[in-house]
Write a protein that holds these residues in place. Structure first.
Motif, PDB file in Angstrom:
ATOM      1  N   ARG A 179       0.854  -1.112   0.025  1.00 37.51           N
ATOM      2  CA  ARG A 179       0.058   0.060  -0.028  1.00 37.51           C
ATOM      3  C   ARG A 179       1.007   1.177   0.087  1.00 37.51           C
ATOM      4  O   ARG A 179       1.874   1.156   0.543  1.00 37.51           O
ATOM      5  N   LYS A 180       0.136   2.386  -0.754  1.00 39.46           N
ATOM      6  CA  LYS A 180       0.966   3.647  -0.529  1.00 39.46           C
ATOM      7  C   LYS A 180       0.079   4.572   0.165  1.00 39.46           C
ATOM      8  O   LYS A 180      -1.167   4.636  -0.092  1.00 39.46           O
TER       9      LYS A 180
ATOM     10  N   SER B 231       3.439  13.987   2.732  1.00 40.96           N
ATOM     11  CA  SER B 231       4.113  12.668   2.778  1.00 40.96           C
ATOM     12  C   SER B 231       3.702  11.574   2.109  1.00 40.96           C
ATOM     13  O   SER B 231       2.380  11.624   1.696  1.00 40.96           O
ATOM     14  N   THR B 232       4.540  10.986   1.772  1.00 39.48           N
ATOM     15  CA  THR B 232       4.216   9.604   1.155  1.00 39.48           C
ATOM     16  C   THR B 232       5.161   8.384   1.690  1.00 39.48           C
ATOM     17  O   THR B 232       6.144   8.307   2.041  1.00 39.48           O
ATOM     18  N   LYS B 233       4.112   7.546   2.115  1.00 37.32           N
ATOM     19  CA  LYS B 233       4.901   6.346   2.811  1.00 37.32           C
ATOM     20  C   LYS B 233       4.318   4.912   2.111  1.00 37.32           C
ATOM     21  O   LYS B 233       3.077   4.850   1.557  1.00 37.32           O
ATOM     22  N   TYR B 234       5.213   3.965   2.156  1.00 39.51           N
ATOM     23  CA  TYR B 234       4.880   2.725   1.397  1.00 39.51           C
ATOM     24  C   TYR B 234       4.726   1.806   2.632  1.00 39.51           C
ATOM     25  O   TYR B 234       5.802   1.610   3.338  1.00 39.51           O
ATOM     26  N   LEU B 235       3.960   0.588   2.680  1.00 40.62           N
ATOM     27  CA  LEU B 235       3.897  -0.199   3.514  1.00 40.62           C
ATOM     28  C   LEU B 235       3.480  -1.544   3.429  1.00 40.62           C
ATOM     29  O   LEU B 235       2.597  -1.666   2.053  1.00 40.62           O
ATOM     30  N   THR B 236       3.697  -2.583   3.891  1.00 45.29           N
ATOM     31  CA  THR B 236       3.012  -3.899   3.362  1.00 45.29           C
ATOM     32  C   THR B 236       2.311  -4.293   4.724  1.00 45.29           C
ATOM     33  O   THR B 236       2.684  -4.097   5.854  1.00 45.29           O
TER      34      THR B 236
ATOM     35  N   VAL C 135       8.186   0.180   4.079  1.00 46.04           N
ATOM     36  CA  VAL C 135       9.226  -0.259   3.047  1.00 46.04           C
ATOM     37  C   VAL C 135       9.584   1.036   2.395  1.00 46.04           C
ATOM     38  O   VAL C 135       8.783   1.966   2.620  1.00 46.04           O
ATOM     39  N   THR C 136      10.846   1.135   1.704  1.00 48.17           N
ATOM     40  CA  THR C 136      11.183   2.226   1.092  1.00 48.17           C
ATOM     41  C   THR C 136      10.407   2.231  -0.250  1.00 48.17           C
ATOM     42  O   THR C 136      10.035   1.303  -0.587  1.00 48.17           O
TER      43      THR C 136
ATOM     44  N   ALA D 125       9.427  -0.906  -2.487  1.00 47.07           N
ATOM     45  CA  ALA D 125       8.034  -0.977  -2.939  1.00 47.07           C
ATOM     46  C   ALA D 125       7.924  -1.071  -4.441  1.00 47.07           C
ATOM     47  O   ALA D 125       6.997  -1.831  -4.935  1.00 47.07           O
ATOM     48  N   GLU D 126       8.764  -0.595  -5.205  1.00 46.77           N
ATOM     49  CA  GLU D 126       8.780  -0.369  -6.640  1.00 46.77           C
ATOM     50  C   GLU D 126       9.284  -2.056  -7.045  1.00 46.77           C
ATOM     51  O   GLU D 126       8.638  -2.631  -8.024  1.00 46.77           O
TER      52      GLU D 126
END
Length: 81
Positions: free
Chosen positions: A32-33, A49-54, A65-66, A70-71
């Motif tokens: 998810r973003k 802000s933008t954060k990525y997570l699982t 996650v960075t 994420a990519e």
């Protein structure tokens, strides 16, 4: 009077199978973003802000996650949105 604030948006990028760091089960994880945007008069203007997570679908644990990770996970998983 000026009304301003922030609003959060959550995007599901992919579903990948990983071993969970918390429960240890090989389970599906949603990638998810999370984007927080500045709003002025309830109109979203720009991202703050933008954060990525699982998130593990078995136990619900979330892990940050960075953007690069994420990519990489997005290209390996099935894209859903």
């Amino acid at each position: 009077m000026i009304i301003f604030g922030t609003k959060g948006y959550l995007y599901q990028l992919a579903i990948v199978t990983l071993v969970c760091g918390r429960c240890g089960n090989p389970a599906a994880h949603t990638l998810r973003k999370r984007v927080t945007k500045f709003t002025l008069f309830f109109v979203p203007l720009f991202p703050v802000s933008t954060k990525y997570l699982t998130q593990c679908t078995f136990c619900g644990a979330e892990q940050k996650v960075t953007a690069q990770e994420a990519e990489r996970l997005r290209t390996q998983g099935s894209v859903t949105g």
